[in-house]
Every structure is written in structure tokens, then in C-alpha cells.
Design an enzyme around this catalytic site. Structure first.
Site, PDB file in Angstrom:
ATOM      1  N   GLY A   1     -71.145  44.929 -52.548  1.00 39.71           N
ATOM      2  CA  GLY A   1     -71.334  43.735 -51.758  1.00 39.71           C
ATOM      3  C   GLY A   1     -71.586  44.143 -50.331  1.00 39.71           C
ATOM      4  CB  SER A   2     -70.516  41.251 -49.664  1.00 36.13           C
ATOM      5  OG  SER A   2     -70.413  41.385 -51.067  1.00 36.13           O
ATOM      6  CD  GLN A   3     -72.215  37.662 -43.756  1.00 31.90           C
ATOM      7  OE1 GLN A   3     -73.063  37.261 -44.570  1.00 31.90           O
ATOM      8  NE2 GLN A   3     -71.780  36.910 -42.767  1.00 31.90           N
TER       9      GLN A   3
END
Length: 250
Positions: free
Chosen positions: A201-203
Site C-alpha cells: 500500500g498506500s499513502q
């Protein structure tokens, strides 16, 4: 003699094996690669915590974060990142694509004063909307990205030697195995030091308080820009950040 060609079944099996092999390589060697990173020599530089695209640079006033999700106008920083703070500053969001290195690094040097985990509510949502917005250059990039309010996240607070606290929030995607943060309260992190990763992931969002920043022009990145963790300078500190970098996380 009639030439003999591989059967459809054999070709299908070979294609399936190739796909499985490629996917396995992506999920291991490629996705979890760990390249060396060297922070810039300028000790006032604040570096990116993640590889990826800058999706927003949001002004935060007195702990209120403007957000373009579900027609909300703002959300408390405490609700977003699990951080009780009324500080004003800037929130920088970095979206990690499937091609990004998914290891996270400390944007400044300092002591970890907070580690806060928040589970998904009620489950992680896909970040596909952010990918689509970036591909289509549809701004603001966070428009309609519900995962910003619902998904699992882990926030650490790094208190700079000058007294300011920088918050780094890892946000998990729908298919993420888990968030990893090999650090805890009272641990010392150096600028650019690797402390964790988000598996598949991701952020990663970073909150920089005003009392750390070097004036109105301290923020040096803009939405749509690609940055590299531990090397790309996202802002300038009012006081010198630590330049030493330690070993990475396995």
C-alpha cells in the site's frame, strides 16, 4: 510431416505460470525493494516520508483540516490522524503507486513522542479513486477519496530538538497486509532514517507545524509532483534539522 504446435492447454499453463511468477516478483523483490537513500546536506531541509505523488498540500488552521470527501468542509486533525493538536501548519499527502518504494522515512530528526494506531471503520476502502484522479489529472486529487476518512492508519509524532512536533501518518489500502512501524515512544529518529513501511500500500501524510517552518515560502512541493523518501526536500525548517542518517528497517 505435419508440424506439431503446443496445445492450447500447454500455452495457457505457461501464460498462467508467467503471470503468477511476475506477480510473485512484484509482491516481493520489486515491491519491497530497499534502495539506499542519502538526505541532502542542507540541515534545514525537511525530506519526504514516502516515495510517490504529492496529492495535496493543505493548509491546517488551529487543528482544522480542509477535506474534499463526502462534501465535508473540514475535519479535526484528531479525527483524521488520531492526534490531539490545535496547531496550525501544513498537511502534505503522498500517494504511493504500485511502482513506488513502500518504505517510510523520518522527515526530520527528533524523538518519537507519540505512536497512535487507528483501525479501519468499518473496513479499508480501495484507493483506486486516487489513482484515477492522478491518471486523468482530475483535481483536487483527493476529491471523492473516502478512504481518507475510513482506512486503517498509524501515526507517529516526532519532536524536533527545537520543540516542534511533526506527525507522520501511514494510511493502508484495501489490499494491504499491514502497516509496519519499527519505532516507539522515546526512540530517536534521524532525518531520512527508515522506520517502517506499508506492505502493499498506500499513502503517507506529514503534518508540519508553522513554528517549525521557515516563513511563508517554506513549502517546496506541489500536487502532482513525484518525490522520493529521505531525499526529496518538501519544506525548509526554521531551525536546522539533523543531517545524520542511520540504517534501514528490514
Amino acid at each position: 510431416m505435419t508440424p506439431r504446435f503446443p496445445s492450447v492447454g500447454v500455452l495457457g499453463s505457461a501464460a498462467a505460470a508467467l503471470l503468477v511468477g511476475g506477480y510473485s516478483y512484484w509482491r516481493t523483490a520489486a515491491f519491497l525493494r530497499d534502495p539506499d537513500r542519502t538526505p541532502p546536506a542542507d540541515p534545514s531541509s525537511i525530506v519526504s516520508a514516502a516515495d510517490g505523488y504529492i496529492t495535496y498540500v493543505k493548509r491546517v488552521e488551529r487543528g482544522e483540516l480542509p477535506i474534499a470527501v463526502k462534501k465535508r468542509r473540514s475535519i479535526r486533525l484528531s479525527e483524521y490522524a488520531g492526534v490531539e493538536s490545535d496547531a496550525s501548519g501544513w498537511l502534505i499527502g503522498t500517494y504511493m503507486t504500485e511502482h513506488s518504494v513502500h518504505r517510510n522515512r523520518a522527515p526530520v530528526g527528533g524523538t518519537v513522542v507519540l505512536r497512535e494506531h487507528r483501525g479501519a471503520a468499518p473496513f479499508n476502502r480501495s484507493m483506486a479513486r486516487m489513482t484515477a484522479n492522478l491518471v486523468l489529472h482530475r483535481t483536487p486529487y483527493d476529491e471523492g477519496c473516502d478512504y481518507l476518512l475510513t482506512n486503517e492508519r498509524l501515526t507517529i509524532g516526532i519532536r524536533h530538538d527545537a520543540g516542534s512536533t511533526v506527525f507522520v501518518t501511514q494510511i493502508a489500502d484495501l489490499w494491504v497486509d499491514r502497516i509496519v512501524a519499527h519505532t516507539d515512544v522515546d526512540y530517536r529518529l534521524e532525518r531520512g532514517e527508515q522506520y517502517g513501511l506499508i506492505r502493499f500500500g498506500s499513502q503517507c501524510d506529514v503534518f508540519l507545524p508553522d513554528d517549525l517552518l521557515d516563513g511563508d515560502d517554506a513549502i517546496l512541493v506541489r500536487p502532482g509532483q513525484y518525490v522520493w523518501a529521505g531525499e526529496s526536500v518538501v519544506a525548509r525548517a526554521r531551525v536546522q534539522a539533523h543531517a545524520q542518517v542511520l540504517g534501514g528497517v528490514s
